[in-house]
Design an enzyme around this catalytic site. Structure first.
Site, short mmCIF file in Angstrom:
data_model
loop_
_atom_site.label_atom_id
_atom_site.label_comp_id
_atom_site.label_asym_id
_atom_site.label_seq_id
_atom_site.Cartn_x
_atom_site.Cartn_y
_atom_site.Cartn_z
N LYS A 1 30.07 -5.55 -60.26
CA LYS A 1 30.71 -4.30 -59.82
C LYS A 1 29.70 -3.20 -59.57
O LYS A 1 29.87 -2.36 -58.67
CB LYS A 1 31.73 -3.85 -60.87
CG LYS A 1 32.91 -4.79 -61.03
CD LYS A 1 33.76 -4.83 -59.79
CE LYS A 1 34.82 -5.91 -59.86
NZ LYS A 1 35.60 -6.02 -58.64
N GLU B 1 40.15 2.82 -59.76
CA GLU B 1 41.14 2.01 -60.47
C GLU B 1 40.35 0.91 -61.17
O GLU B 1 39.24 0.57 -60.74
CB GLU B 1 42.13 1.41 -59.46
CG GLU B 1 41.70 0.11 -58.82
CD GLU B 1 40.45 0.25 -57.94
OE1 GLU B 1 40.22 1.35 -57.39
OE2 GLU B 1 39.70 -0.73 -57.82
N SER C 1 29.88 -13.80 -62.02
CA SER C 1 30.14 -12.39 -61.66
C SER C 1 30.04 -11.46 -62.86
O SER C 1 29.75 -10.27 -62.69
CB SER C 1 31.52 -12.27 -61.03
OG SER C 1 32.51 -12.83 -61.89
C1 LIG Z 1 33.52 -9.78 -64.10
C2 LIG Z 1 34.46 -9.80 -62.93
N1 LIG Z 1 34.41 -10.83 -62.07
C3 LIG Z 1 35.26 -10.89 -61.01
C4 LIG Z 1 36.19 -9.91 -60.78
C5 LIG Z 1 37.13 -10.07 -59.62
O1 LIG Z 1 36.91 -9.04 -58.67
P1 LIG Z 1 36.36 -9.42 -57.22
O2 LIG Z 1 34.95 -9.86 -57.39
O3 LIG Z 1 36.48 -8.15 -56.43
O4 LIG Z 1 37.24 -10.54 -56.71
C6 LIG Z 1 36.25 -8.79 -61.64
C7 LIG Z 1 37.18 -7.71 -61.33
N2 LIG Z 1 37.19 -6.67 -62.00
C8 LIG Z 1 37.83 -5.46 -61.53
C9 LIG Z 1 37.66 -4.36 -62.57
O5 LIG Z 1 36.77 -4.50 -63.43
O6 LIG Z 1 38.35 -3.38 -62.49
C10 LIG Z 1 39.24 -5.71 -61.18
O7 LIG Z 1 40.01 -5.68 -62.31
C11 LIG Z 1 39.73 -4.83 -60.04
C12 LIG Z 1 38.81 -3.85 -59.49
C13 LIG Z 1 40.21 -5.79 -58.96
C14 LIG Z 1 35.37 -8.74 -62.73
O8 LIG Z 1 35.40 -7.70 -63.60
#
Ligand SMILES: Cc1ncc(COP(=O)(O)O)c(/C=N/[C@H](C(=O)O)[C@@H](O)C(C)C)c1O
Length: 390
Positions: free
Chosen positions: A82, A104, A373
């Site tokens: 992120k 968000e 990720s």
């Molecule tokens: C460690 C980790 N890996 C994958 C994701 C999935 O988000 P994408 O990579 O945008 O598909 C997330 C998504 N996290 C967001 C968050 O932290 O707020 C999610 O909840 C939203 C922004 C979609 C994540 O934290």
């Protein structure tokens, strides 16, 4: 801003001026060597890029098939990919002369990344988070507050990401003069999908160099979990024209295929085209087109929409989409930590589960790269509960 039939921007008229401002700022910044130099400097000196491409010898031996590599986005500052996007958009906010960011969050990773960058860049920060997610990702919430961010619990609907996104959009509609909506994934109205994918593409661009340097070729196959779709876009898009590189997206199969038990928008024909939250994509909706509740053991994948870029690339067959069930996800998470001494986030464990299913059946000279990720620190209590329930 269209990707086949998906994408576009379906937003209230009051947001047009801010949307245009972001579009122009992004277009100019992309072509400004000074902006790109500052972006790379912050990615290196603040977030710790480049992230390693880690070979997993024990897992490769365990499965007896493909050679398994991990792209370590868990090693970014804040513990997830992120940060790549938040640093990019944060520098854009300074360029636009805005003072406040709104975001968000579901898993809290995007939320804490936004709070960290807001502190570093001297921006006011408001994070919208479903009350249910606040509870299941509290470690991140605690630090957001310590960093000076205002965390607004969202108690409408299922109190998860979709509801937080709606609240964030409501705030932005009335504060767009001085605030920037710092979206956390490659969804939303144009230019957000393209912009987030652009910043996340640092992942795939590094893998292009690292794979040739470490094993003399591009990977044969890439795996990434798909929540909003940003880490998948980041790993996949730099390889789009290299047709020999296969791409597998893994969605949250949750507890089962009944509506409300999973977050499968693209595989298994469970989603339908729709328009909501400012863009056209594949959503989980009922016959009347109402957005449905979703479930996943991973808060970050618990989302009803998906990137229009991923939806389009799936439709034209460039990406193969599959899904992983909660139990297989926990098993993949514990296998990685026991075999390789790396603790993955539950979101990333979906990509692991997808790859682990294929690895034994792939030839021994196949090279696969899995996007790790995020790290699993935030998921301690969820994993503890899951392994206890076994
Ligand atoms: C460690 C980790 N890996 C994958 C994701 C999935 O988000 P994408 O990579 O945008 O598909 C997330 C998504 N996290 C967001 C968050 O932290 O707020 C999610 O909840 C939203 C922004 C979609 C994540 O934290």
């Amino acid at each position: 801003g269209f990707y086949g039939q998906y994408g576009g921007s379906y937003i209230p008229e009051i947001l047009y001026s801010s949307q245009q401002q972001i579009l122009h700022a992004f277009e100019e910044a992309k072509n400004d060597p000074e902006f790109l130099a500052e972006l790379n400097k912050q990615w290196q000196q603040f977030s710790g890029r480049p992230t390693p491409l880690t070979f997993c010898a024990n897992l490769t031996e365990h499965f007896g098939g493909a050679q398994i590599y991990l792209k370590r986005e868990d090693l970014n500052h804040s513990g997830a990919h992120k940060m790549n996007n938040v640093i990019g958009q944060g520098l854009l906010v300074k360029r636009m002369g805005k003072k406040r960011v709104i975001a968000e969050t579901g898993a809290g990773q995007h939320g804490i990344a936004t709070a960290l960058v807001a502190a570093r860049l001297g921006l006011e920060c408001t994070i919208y988070m479903g009350a249910k997610d606040i509870e299941r990702q509290y470690p991140n919430v605690f630090w957001m507050k310590q960093l000076g961010a205002t965390v607004v619990p969202v108690t409408t609907g299922a109190q998860t990401l979709r509801d937080a996104l709606d609240e964030a959009l409501r705030d932005w509609s009335s504060s767009h003069e001085e605030s920037h909506y710092l979206i956390g994934t490659s969804c939303g109205c144009a230019p957000f999908p393209e912009m987030v994918a652009y910043f996340q593409s640092v992942i795939g661009n590094e893998v292009r160099e690292q794979s040739v340097a470490q094993f003399g070729q591009f990977p044969d196959r890439l795996y990434a979990c798909v929540g909003g779709g940003s880490n998948a876009c980041g790993l996949f898009l730099p390889f789009l024209d290299d047709k020999e590189v296969e791409m597998v997206g893994v969605e949250a199969g949750g507890k089962g295929l009944e509506l409300g038990e999973h977050s499968i928008r693209l595989s298994h024909n469970l989603g339908q085209p729709g328009i909501a939250q400012g863009f056209a994509t594949m959503f989980l909706q009922d016959e009347a087109g109402q957005l449905q509740e979703t479930h996943s053991i991973a808060a970050g994948l618990d989302y009803v929409g998906v990137s229009p870029i991923i939806a389009h690339l799936t439709e034209i067959g460039r990406i193969q989409m599959t899904y992983a069930m909660d139990d297989d996800v926990v098993a993949a998470c514990t296998l990685l930590l026991k075999k390789e001494g790396i603790i993955p986030a539950l979101e990333s464990s979906h990509a692991l589960a997808g790859a682990f299913k294929d690895a034994p059946n792939l030839p021994k000279d196949t090279k696969i790269v899995i996007n790790l990720s995020g790290r699993g620190d935030k998921d301690i209590f969820n994993v503890a509960k899951a392994v206890q329930d076994e």
